[in-house]
Design a protein around this motif. Structure first.
Motif, short mmCIF file in Angstrom:
data_model
loop_
_atom_site.label_atom_id
_atom_site.label_comp_id
_atom_site.label_asym_id
_atom_site.label_seq_id
_atom_site.Cartn_x
_atom_site.Cartn_y
_atom_site.Cartn_z
N ARG A 166 0.83 -1.21 0.00
CA ARG A 166 0.00 0.00 0.00
C ARG A 166 0.86 1.26 0.00
O ARG A 166 0.56 2.24 -0.69
N LYS A 167 1.94 1.25 0.77
CA LYS A 167 2.78 2.44 0.85
C LYS A 167 3.66 2.61 -0.38
O LYS A 167 3.97 3.74 -0.77
N THR A 168 4.06 1.52 -1.01
CA THR A 168 4.99 1.62 -2.14
C THR A 168 4.31 1.49 -3.49
O THR A 168 4.92 1.82 -4.52
N GLY A 169 3.07 0.98 -3.51
CA GLY A 169 2.43 0.70 -4.77
C GLY A 169 3.12 -0.41 -5.55
O GLY A 169 2.95 -0.53 -6.76
N GLY A 170 3.92 -1.22 -4.82
CA GLY A 170 4.64 -2.30 -5.47
C GLY A 170 5.83 -1.86 -6.30
O GLY A 170 6.39 -2.63 -7.07
N ARG A 171 6.26 -0.60 -6.12
CA ARG A 171 7.36 -0.05 -6.93
C ARG A 171 8.41 0.58 -6.01
O ARG A 171 8.14 0.93 -4.88
N GLY A 172 9.60 0.74 -6.56
CA GLY A 172 10.66 1.45 -5.86
C GLY A 172 11.52 0.55 -4.98
O GLY A 172 11.16 -0.58 -4.68
N ALA A 173 12.66 1.08 -4.59
CA ALA A 173 13.58 0.35 -3.72
C ALA A 173 13.00 0.29 -2.31
O ALA A 173 12.69 1.32 -1.70
N THR A 174 12.85 -0.92 -1.79
CA THR A 174 12.16 -1.14 -0.53
C THR A 174 13.05 -1.95 0.40
O THR A 174 13.63 -2.97 0.01
N LEU A 175 13.16 -1.50 1.65
CA LEU A 175 13.90 -2.20 2.69
C LEU A 175 12.94 -2.64 3.79
O LEU A 175 12.11 -1.85 4.25
N LEU A 176 13.06 -3.90 4.19
CA LEU A 176 12.31 -4.43 5.32
C LEU A 176 13.33 -4.96 6.31
O LEU A 176 14.07 -5.90 6.00
N LEU B 226 15.69 -6.77 0.98
CA LEU B 226 15.63 -5.75 -0.07
C LEU B 226 14.70 -6.19 -1.20
O LEU B 226 14.63 -7.37 -1.53
N ARG B 227 14.03 -5.21 -1.78
CA ARG B 227 13.21 -5.46 -2.96
C ARG B 227 13.33 -4.26 -3.89
O ARG B 227 13.17 -3.12 -3.47
N GLY B 228 13.65 -4.53 -5.15
CA GLY B 228 13.69 -3.46 -6.14
C GLY B 228 14.88 -2.54 -6.04
O GLY B 228 14.86 -1.45 -6.64
N PHE B 229 15.92 -2.96 -5.33
CA PHE B 229 17.11 -2.10 -5.23
C PHE B 229 18.07 -2.45 -6.35
O PHE B 229 18.54 -3.59 -6.46
N GLY C 60 23.86 -7.64 16.04
CA GLY C 60 23.31 -6.76 15.03
C GLY C 60 23.76 -7.13 13.63
O GLY C 60 24.71 -7.90 13.44
N LEU C 61 23.08 -6.57 12.65
CA LEU C 61 23.39 -6.83 11.25
C LEU C 61 23.45 -5.51 10.49
O LEU C 61 22.51 -4.71 10.58
N LEU C 62 24.54 -5.30 9.76
CA LEU C 62 24.70 -4.10 8.93
C LEU C 62 24.84 -4.52 7.48
O LEU C 62 25.64 -5.41 7.15
N VAL C 63 24.05 -3.91 6.61
CA VAL C 63 24.12 -4.17 5.17
C VAL C 63 24.48 -2.86 4.47
O VAL C 63 23.82 -1.83 4.66
N THR C 64 25.54 -2.91 3.66
CA THR C 64 26.01 -1.73 2.92
C THR C 64 25.43 -1.76 1.51
O THR C 64 25.60 -2.74 0.80
N LEU C 65 24.72 -0.69 1.15
CA LEU C 65 24.10 -0.56 -0.16
C LEU C 65 24.91 0.38 -1.03
O LEU C 65 25.33 1.45 -0.57
#
Length: 427
Positions: free
Chosen positions: A306-316, A382-385, A417-422
């Motif tokens: 709902r917030k992304t409309g299924g588009r764009g770079a998304t982080l969960l 990640l999704r769409g990155f 903890g977990l760190l991911v570098t983009l």
């Protein structure tokens, strides 16, 4: 009456276990980039997190999740761990941080202050319940029993003692009284009783009513209804929103922020902490903890779309209390739930690396330091990155603290903890 007692005891027992996110019991993935976009981590995890991403990447954006385990009254050494934990966390090389189990306002304020120069933009829901109180008829039996049977116990041992030896006092607590008594677990039963008797008087004088759930039932939630979850970032927050998830005991929420850091472009960020599967603990609504988490995942995924409309770079990101099995030492946790996230287009760069480790590990000294296995339940998905992503663990070292008159070895938390570098690829 027996059913009412079971429900109350279950709520309190589940509260005692809810801070523990798991019980002790792969193909390479793309993140919206061409095959091979996930770079394996080299060297020591915390050192590698600080290294340059290499000549083929643009300026990185570093994203981290960390469950601080600051569950006062549940986990050990919260007062002793809090200051060094916050200090060490503030020193991490992070541009975006999703934290969980910062339940108490004082711990959140300390973290926000310690990171104010590096992560000045923040988002956190206020506590859900500011009011509520007790009558003397509720508190007197509980205080008397605690003084007789649980005197001198430390905070993390007090609640199990009350459950075992003071059941009669617990069965009569109203939701408003429970909410008040659980708001500040640092205090002893007599101090809490006095504070909550005053709260009752003040609420009555002001004409306040106890908070209610949909349908009119009063809510039973620990730590004044705090969700324990927050977002801190160096980027400007362009949009913020939140969704409170269905939950049987403590408050669970998804925090949404939209950012646009120059190095990677627009990001939709969702930070959350899902309910754990509390095996062996009866569910207060005669349902199951697994079904609770499943319902939360349904609501979470709908909210993301709902917030992304299924588009764009998304982080969960966050403590999702679900994860895959990875040989030789990582056990699966509700893997069908984890696979539902992947089926909706999310990828897990860290789990795809050859050096992936557990984040909830059975050899963590805070949990007794026994066992060789663990769970990978803290994630940055990640999704769409369109770029590269690689992960490394943070806050994995141990510390020595003064507990009473003894020096003891502990983890900063019961999680690592977990760190991911983009990094966006150079054109």
């Amino acid at each position: 009456m027996q059913t009412a007692w079971l429900q109350r005891a279950t709520i309190l027992c589940a509260l005692a276990l809810s801070a523990c996110s798991g019980d002790k019991s792969r193909a390479r993935e793309s993140v919206g980039a061409p095959e091979g976009g996930v770079a394996p981590q080299a060297g020591a995890p915390e050192d590698a997190a600080r290294e340059s991403a290499g000549p083929t990447r643009a300026s990185p954006f570093r994203v981290a999740t960390y469950n601080g385990g600051l569950a006062m009254g549940v986990l050990k050494y919260v007062d002793e761990r809090a200051e060094p934990l916050i200090r060490a966390l503030a020193e991490q090389p992070v541009d975006l941080l999703c934290v969980q189990e910062f339940w108490l306002e004082e711990h959140w304020q300390q973290l926000a202050s310690a990171t104010s120069s590096t992560l000045p933009s923040t988002f956190r829901l206020p506590p859900g319940h500011e009011d509520g109180g007790c009558t003397p008829q509720e508190t007197d039996p509980l205080v008397a029993c605690a003084a007789k049977s649980c005197a001198g116990l430390t905070q993390h041992a007090l609640l199990p003692c009350l459950l075992q030896r003071c059941a009669a006092g617990l069965t009569s607590l109203s939701p408003g009284c429970f909410n008040c008594l659980s708001a500040n677990p640092r205090q002893g039963p007599d101090e809490l009783a006095r504070a909550c008797l005053r709260a009752r008087t003040n609420s009555s004088a002001a004409g306040a009513r106890p908070p209610a759930r949909a349908g009119g039932a009063a809510a039973v939630e620990a730590y004044s209804g705090a969700s324990g979850t927050a977002v801190l970032t160096s980027a400007e927050i362009l949009e913020r929103d939140a969704l409170v998830l269905p939950s049987a005991i403590d408050r669970r929420a998804v925090l949404y922020t939209r950012l646009s850091p120059p190095s990677v472009g627009e990001l939709h960020v969702f930070c959350t902490h899902l309910t754990a599967s509390l095996e062996g603990v009866p569910h207060p609504r005669n349902a199951s903890w697994q079904k609770d988490q499943s319902a939360q995942i349904d609501a979470l995924l709908d909210y993301v779309d709902r917030k992304t409309g299924g588009r764009g770079a998304t982080l969960l990101l966050g403590d999702l209390n679900t994860g895959p099995a990875i040989a030789p030492s990582i056990s699966a946790r509700l893997p069908a739930h984890y696979n539902r996230l992947l089926a909706r287009g999310f990828a897990n760069p860290y789990a795809s690396q050859g050096d992936a480790q557990c984040t909830y590990c059975f050899d963590n000294p805070l949990d007794g330091g026994k066992g060789t296995r663990g769970l990978l339940i803290d994630h940055v998905l990640l999704r769409g990155f369109e770029g590269d992503a690689y992960g490394a663990q943070i806050m994995r070292s141990s510390l020595t603290i003064e507990a009473g008159k003894k020096k003891v070895k502990s983890g900063y938390s019961d999680h690592y903890g977990l760190l991911v570098t983009l990094s966006r690829r150079d054109s």
